[in-house]
Design an enzyme around this catalytic site. Structure first.
Site, short mmCIF file in Angstrom:
data_model
loop_
_atom_site.label_atom_id
_atom_site.label_comp_id
_atom_site.label_asym_id
_atom_site.label_seq_id
_atom_site.Cartn_x
_atom_site.Cartn_y
_atom_site.Cartn_z
N GLU A 211 11.71 41.46 20.30
CA GLU A 211 12.35 41.59 21.60
C GLU A 211 12.52 40.21 22.24
O GLU A 211 11.57 39.67 22.81
CB GLU A 211 11.47 42.39 22.55
N HIS B 26 4.94 45.95 24.53
CA HIS B 26 6.32 45.83 24.98
C HIS B 26 6.43 44.69 25.99
O HIS B 26 5.50 44.40 26.74
CB HIS B 26 6.78 47.14 25.62
N LYS C 44 11.21 54.45 29.00
CA LYS C 44 10.58 53.70 30.10
C LYS C 44 10.18 54.69 31.22
O LYS C 44 9.74 55.79 30.91
CB LYS C 44 11.49 52.58 30.57
N GLY D 204 17.53 43.98 29.55
CA GLY D 204 17.93 44.36 30.89
C GLY D 204 18.75 43.32 31.61
O GLY D 204 18.98 43.42 32.81
N ASN E 110 13.26 54.27 23.87
CA ASN E 110 12.21 54.01 24.86
C ASN E 110 12.75 54.39 26.23
O ASN E 110 13.56 53.66 26.81
CB ASN E 110 11.79 52.54 24.83
N SER F 14 18.65 44.79 24.75
CA SER F 14 19.95 45.22 25.27
C SER F 14 20.87 45.73 24.16
O SER F 14 22.08 45.50 24.19
CB SER F 14 20.63 44.09 26.05
N GLU G 7 7.76 44.37 28.76
CA GLU G 7 7.48 44.70 30.16
C GLU G 7 5.98 44.83 30.41
O GLU G 7 5.50 44.51 31.51
CB GLU G 7 8.23 45.98 30.54
#
Length: 261
Positions: free
Chosen positions: A168, A96, A12, A174, A10, A214, A98
């Site tokens: 996730e 996702h 991003k 992150g 990914n 991560s 985010e």
């Protein structure tokens, strides 16, 4: 047969069109050693077609990081599943962390996007996971159950079988923190039991559940060695083709079975 490991990149909001060609060239050199697992790359929208062309014939799939739930209409700035397929995408990320926690997408929005991807014939990777507060209060399973229940509302066994789940833990994205392999496998096992209760053991046994939090070359092998961890959804560590290939190469060779769906 075992479930084939699926390792996904990914990007991003990173890279440009020229970077896509460089990445594809770099990844090609590693592909002979990666035949035991499946690979998919999720670039920004405008790189889907260039990357799909650059990776044509390699067996590496290309997907989109998001999609809208309508097929067309007055939705400025949105991209439909049909548009993504036309651009060369075969996969789509849905929900996702985010999108959920930075951009405010609720479970109902994620569900509509999942249904749009399935209806258009895209292979979705549905992301689920809990925040640090939810884990510390013991609500991680309730959170993931809510996300799964809403996402699959009104959908049947064939839709579940066509979907990859990516667990996730939001607190490990992150942040430099990573769920231990024991933590990750425990949640994967819980998710598979939920799928079995909802869709039957045979269907659940074929659904791939990735870990995304991560993941990096240093811990990929330990994560992928776990029977319930069917792959990785990789963020920053996937931007370099050698790093991404190293993570995919860490998948056990004996897991190179048939690819579900």
């Amino acid at each position: 047969m075992p479930r084939r490991k699926l390792v996904a990149a990914n990007w991003k909001m990173n890279k440009r069109i020229a970077d896509a060609a460089v990445f594809a060239d770099g990844l090609r050199a590693h592909l002979p050693k990666l035949a035991h697992c499946d690979l998919v790359v999720f670039p920004p929208f405008f790189c889907v077609r260039p990357l799909a062309d650059a990776l044509s014939g390699t067996g590496v799939a290309v997907g989109a990081q998001d999609l809208f739930w309508e097929s067309d209409g007055a939705f400025t700035g949105e991209v439909s599943a049909a548009m993504l397929r036309d651009a060369g995408a075969s996969h789509a990320l849905v929900g996702h962390s985010e999108r959920r926690h930075v951009l405010g997408e609720g479970d109902d929005v994620v569900a509509r996007k999942l249904h749009a991807a399935l209806d258009a014939g895209l292979s979705p990777i549905l992301c689920v996971g809990e925040t640090l507060a939810e884990r510390e209060s013991g609500r991680q399973e309730a959170t993931v159950e809510r996300q799964l229940t809403t996402a699959f509302e009104g959908r049947g066994e064939m839709d579940a079988a066509a979907t990859v789940i990516a667990y996730e833990p939001v607190w490990a994205i992150g942040t430099g923190r990573t769920a231990t392999p024991d933590d990750a496998e425990a949640m994967h096992r819980w998710i598979r039991q939920w799928l079995a209760d909802r869709f039957g053991a045979d269907v659940a046994g074929g659904i791939r559940i990735q870990y995304g939090g991560s993941a990096k070359p240093g811990n990929a092998g330990e994560l992928l060695a776990r029977a319930e961890i069917d792959g990785l959804l990789v963020g920053g560590a996937s931007l370099d083709p050698a790093s991404f290939a190293a993570m995919a190469g860490a998948a056990p060779r004996e897991a190179g079975g048939l690819s579900p769906g």
